[in-house]
Design an enzyme around this catalytic site. Sequence first.
Site, PDB file in Angstrom:
ATOM      1  N   TYR A  51       1.398  -6.230   1.576  1.00 30.17           N
ATOM      2  CA  TYR A  51       0.366  -5.328   1.066  1.00 30.17           C
ATOM      3  C   TYR A  51       0.735  -3.896   1.409  1.00 30.17           C
ATOM      4  O   TYR A  51       1.287  -3.627   2.486  1.00 30.17           O
ATOM      5  CB  TYR A  51      -1.001  -5.718   1.670  1.00 30.17           C
ATOM      6  CG  TYR A  51      -2.156  -4.939   1.121  1.00 30.17           C
ATOM      7  CD1 TYR A  51      -2.326  -4.782  -0.248  1.00 30.17           C
ATOM      8  CD2 TYR A  51      -3.095  -4.348   1.978  1.00 30.17           C
ATOM      9  CE1 TYR A  51      -3.389  -4.064  -0.758  1.00 30.17           C
ATOM     10  CE2 TYR A  51      -4.166  -3.632   1.480  1.00 30.17           C
ATOM     11  CZ  TYR A  51      -4.308  -3.487   0.114  1.00 30.17           C
ATOM     12  OH  TYR A  51      -5.365  -2.771  -0.384  1.00 30.17           O
TER      13      TYR A  51
ATOM     14  N   TYR B  84      -8.085  -1.878   6.594  1.00 27.50           N
ATOM     15  CA  TYR B  84      -7.123  -2.976   6.776  1.00 27.50           C
ATOM     16  C   TYR B  84      -6.615  -2.881   8.207  1.00 27.50           C
ATOM     17  O   TYR B  84      -5.507  -2.423   8.461  1.00 27.50           O
ATOM     18  CB  TYR B  84      -5.990  -2.837   5.753  1.00 27.50           C
ATOM     19  CG  TYR B  84      -5.162  -4.092   5.536  1.00 27.50           C
ATOM     20  CD1 TYR B  84      -5.675  -5.175   4.832  1.00 27.50           C
ATOM     21  CD2 TYR B  84      -3.852  -4.173   6.008  1.00 27.50           C
ATOM     22  CE1 TYR B  84      -4.903  -6.312   4.612  1.00 27.50           C
ATOM     23  CE2 TYR B  84      -3.077  -5.300   5.783  1.00 27.50           C
ATOM     24  CZ  TYR B  84      -3.611  -6.361   5.087  1.00 27.50           C
ATOM     25  OH  TYR B  84      -2.845  -7.483   4.853  1.00 27.50           O
TER      26      TYR B  84
HETATM   27  P1  NAI Z   1      -5.844 -17.015   0.928  1.00 23.93           P
HETATM   28  O1  NAI Z   1      -7.062 -17.147   1.758  1.00 23.93           O
HETATM   29  O2  NAI Z   1      -5.780 -17.766  -0.348  1.00 23.93           O
HETATM   30  O3  NAI Z   1      -4.530 -17.378   1.741  1.00 23.93           O
HETATM   31  C1  NAI Z   1      -4.360 -17.230   3.109  1.00 23.93           C
HETATM   32  C2  NAI Z   1      -4.066 -18.604   3.665  1.00 23.93           C
HETATM   33  O4  NAI Z   1      -3.551 -18.510   4.976  1.00 23.93           O
HETATM   34  C3  NAI Z   1      -5.301 -19.496   3.744  1.00 23.93           C
HETATM   35  O5  NAI Z   1      -5.071 -20.669   2.989  1.00 23.93           O
HETATM   36  C4  NAI Z   1      -5.404 -19.809   5.231  1.00 23.93           C
HETATM   37  O6  NAI Z   1      -5.884 -21.116   5.448  1.00 23.93           O
HETATM   38  C5  NAI Z   1      -3.959 -19.669   5.655  1.00 23.93           C
HETATM   39  N1  NAI Z   1      -3.724 -19.498   7.081  1.00 23.93           N
HETATM   40  C6  NAI Z   1      -4.299 -18.626   7.935  1.00 23.93           C
HETATM   41  N2  NAI Z   1      -3.809 -18.778   9.176  1.00 23.93           N
HETATM   42  C7  NAI Z   1      -2.873 -19.764   9.106  1.00 23.93           C
HETATM   43  C8  NAI Z   1      -2.025 -20.396  10.049  1.00 23.93           C
HETATM   44  N3  NAI Z   1      -2.023 -20.031  11.336  1.00 23.93           N
HETATM   45  N4  NAI Z   1      -1.196 -21.383   9.634  1.00 23.93           N
HETATM   46  C9  NAI Z   1      -1.195 -21.770   8.347  1.00 23.93           C
HETATM   47  N5  NAI Z   1      -1.978 -21.210   7.403  1.00 23.93           N
HETATM   48  C10 NAI Z   1      -2.810 -20.224   7.780  1.00 23.93           C
HETATM   49  O7  NAI Z   1      -5.699 -15.445   0.686  1.00 23.93           O
HETATM   50  P2  NAI Z   1      -4.607 -14.558  -0.077  1.00 23.93           P
HETATM   51  O8  NAI Z   1      -5.245 -13.220  -0.164  1.00 23.93           O
HETATM   52  O9  NAI Z   1      -4.153 -15.190  -1.314  1.00 23.93           O
HETATM   53  O10 NAI Z   1      -3.421 -14.445   0.955  1.00 23.93           O
HETATM   54  C11 NAI Z   1      -2.094 -14.878   0.725  1.00 23.93           C
HETATM   55  C12 NAI Z   1      -1.117 -13.777   1.091  1.00 23.93           C
HETATM   56  O11 NAI Z   1      -1.274 -12.686   0.174  1.00 23.93           O
HETATM   57  C13 NAI Z   1      -1.329 -13.192   2.487  1.00 23.93           C
HETATM   58  O12 NAI Z   1      -0.077 -12.906   3.069  1.00 23.93           O
HETATM   59  C14 NAI Z   1      -2.041 -11.888   2.174  1.00 23.93           C
HETATM   60  O13 NAI Z   1      -1.893 -10.920   3.205  1.00 23.93           O
HETATM   61  C15 NAI Z   1      -1.325 -11.493   0.907  1.00 23.93           C
HETATM   62  N6  NAI Z   1      -1.957 -10.425   0.115  1.00 23.93           N
HETATM   63  C16 NAI Z   1      -3.250 -10.560  -0.334  1.00 23.93           C
HETATM   64  C17 NAI Z   1      -3.845  -9.549  -1.058  1.00 23.93           C
HETATM   65  C18 NAI Z   1      -5.262  -9.700  -1.566  1.00 23.93           C
HETATM   66  O14 NAI Z   1      -5.858  -8.721  -2.008  1.00 23.93           O
HETATM   67  N7  NAI Z   1      -5.831 -10.895  -1.549  1.00 23.93           N
HETATM   68  C19 NAI Z   1      -3.134  -8.299  -1.388  1.00 23.93           C
HETATM   69  C20 NAI Z   1      -1.754  -8.280  -0.906  1.00 23.93           C
HETATM   70  C21 NAI Z   1      -1.219  -9.298  -0.171  1.00 23.93           C
END
Ligand code: NAI
Length: 286
Positions: free
Chosen positions: A172, A182
Site C-alpha cells: 500500500y 494507516y
Molecule cells: P483481507 O481481510 O481479505 O485479507 C487479510 C487476511 O490476512 C485475512 O484473511 C486474515 O485472516 C489474514 N491474516 C491476518 N493475520 C494473519 C496471520 N498471522 N496468518 C495468516 N493470515 C493472517 O483484506 P485485504 O485488504 O484484501 O488484505 C490483503 C492484502 O492486501 C494485505 O496485505 C493488505 O495490506 C493489502 N492491501 C489492502 C488494501 C485495501 O484497501 N484493502 C490496499 C492495499 C493493500
Amino acid sequence: RGKRAFIAGVADDNGYGWAIAKSLAAAGAEILVGTWVPALNIFESSFRRGKFDESRVLPDGSLMEIAKVYPLDAVFDSPEDVPEDIKTNKRYAGSSNWTVKEVAESVKQDFGSIDILVHSLANGPEVTKPLLETSRNGYLAALSASSYSYISLLKHFVPIINPGGSSLSLTYIASERIIPGYGGGMSSAKAALESDTRVLAFEAGRKHKIRVNTISAGPLRSRAAKAIGFIDMMIDYSSANAPLQKELSAEEVGNAAAFLASPLASAITGAVIYVDNGLNAMGVGV
Ligand code: NAI
C-alpha cells in the site's frame, strides 16, 4: 500441466486474496489457500454451505474450486515458536500443522510442488494508533505479521516452487507517502515489504529462477480495511482525485496478479506494480 498456486490470506470472498485466486483459477491454475487459523472454521463452513457460490462464478460459468484449504498462522515459523496460550487456545486447538514450515511441508506432501506463491495478508494490532503513539510490541507485531511473514513463506516454499515460478505480495502506498490513519507501524511494515521485494527478487532469482513482485493496490472495502476505519474515505478520495475516476474492483488487482504470475511477465521481478487507478501518480488532489 496447468499451474498450481498457493494463496496465503483468504478467509472470505471480499478481499484481494479471493480475487487473485479467482483470476488465477480463470487462467487455469489449481488453487490452494492458506487461511488464518481463527478464521478457518467460519470460512470452511460458509464455503460448504454455498455462501460464496455467487462469487465463485468464473468467466466460463463454472465455479472456482479450491483444491485444499490449509490452516495457517504466518506469525509462527515452526511449532517451537508457538507460545502456550496459543497452543491451548480453543480456536487453535482444533487445527494442526499451521506454522509456516509445517504448511509448506504439508503442501509438498499433498501436491509435490507449486508454481505461484501469493502473500495477501497483513495485521497490525495498533493500526488505528498514530505511529507516534505506537508501542514497541505493536510495531513489531505489525512487522512480524505483515512483512517477516512474507520472508518466512518464501523461505519455506522456495524449495517446492518450480523454476520459472512467481511470488507476489500486496502493498500500500502508505509505505512511501503519508497516509494519516494507516498507523501502528503498518506504513513501516509496507516499506519493509517493498524493500524486501527487491532483495528477495535478487536472491530467489539468482538461486531459484523465481520472480518476486509486489502489487501496490488502491483501496478496497475488505474485512481488514474496514477494521482500519477510514476505508470509505479513501475510496471516495481516490474516486475524486485519481486519473481514472472509478471504484477499484478486487478483480482488477486479481487480473494484474495473474499477469505477473504468467510468462507474459517473464522479465518483471523486484517491482512494485501500482494497481490503483493511477492515484500514486498524482501530486495534488484536484
Ligand atoms: P483481507 O481481510 O481479505 O485479507 C487479510 C487476511 O490476512 C485475512 O484473511 C486474515 O485472516 C489474514 N491474516 C491476518 N493475520 C494473519 C496471520 N498471522 N496468518 C495468516 N493470515 C493472517 O483484506 P485485504 O485488504 O484484501 O488484505 C490483503 C492484502 O492486501 C494485505 O496485505 C493488505 O495490506 C493489502 N492491501 C489492502 C488494501 C485495501 O484497501 N484493502 C490496499 C492495499 C493493500
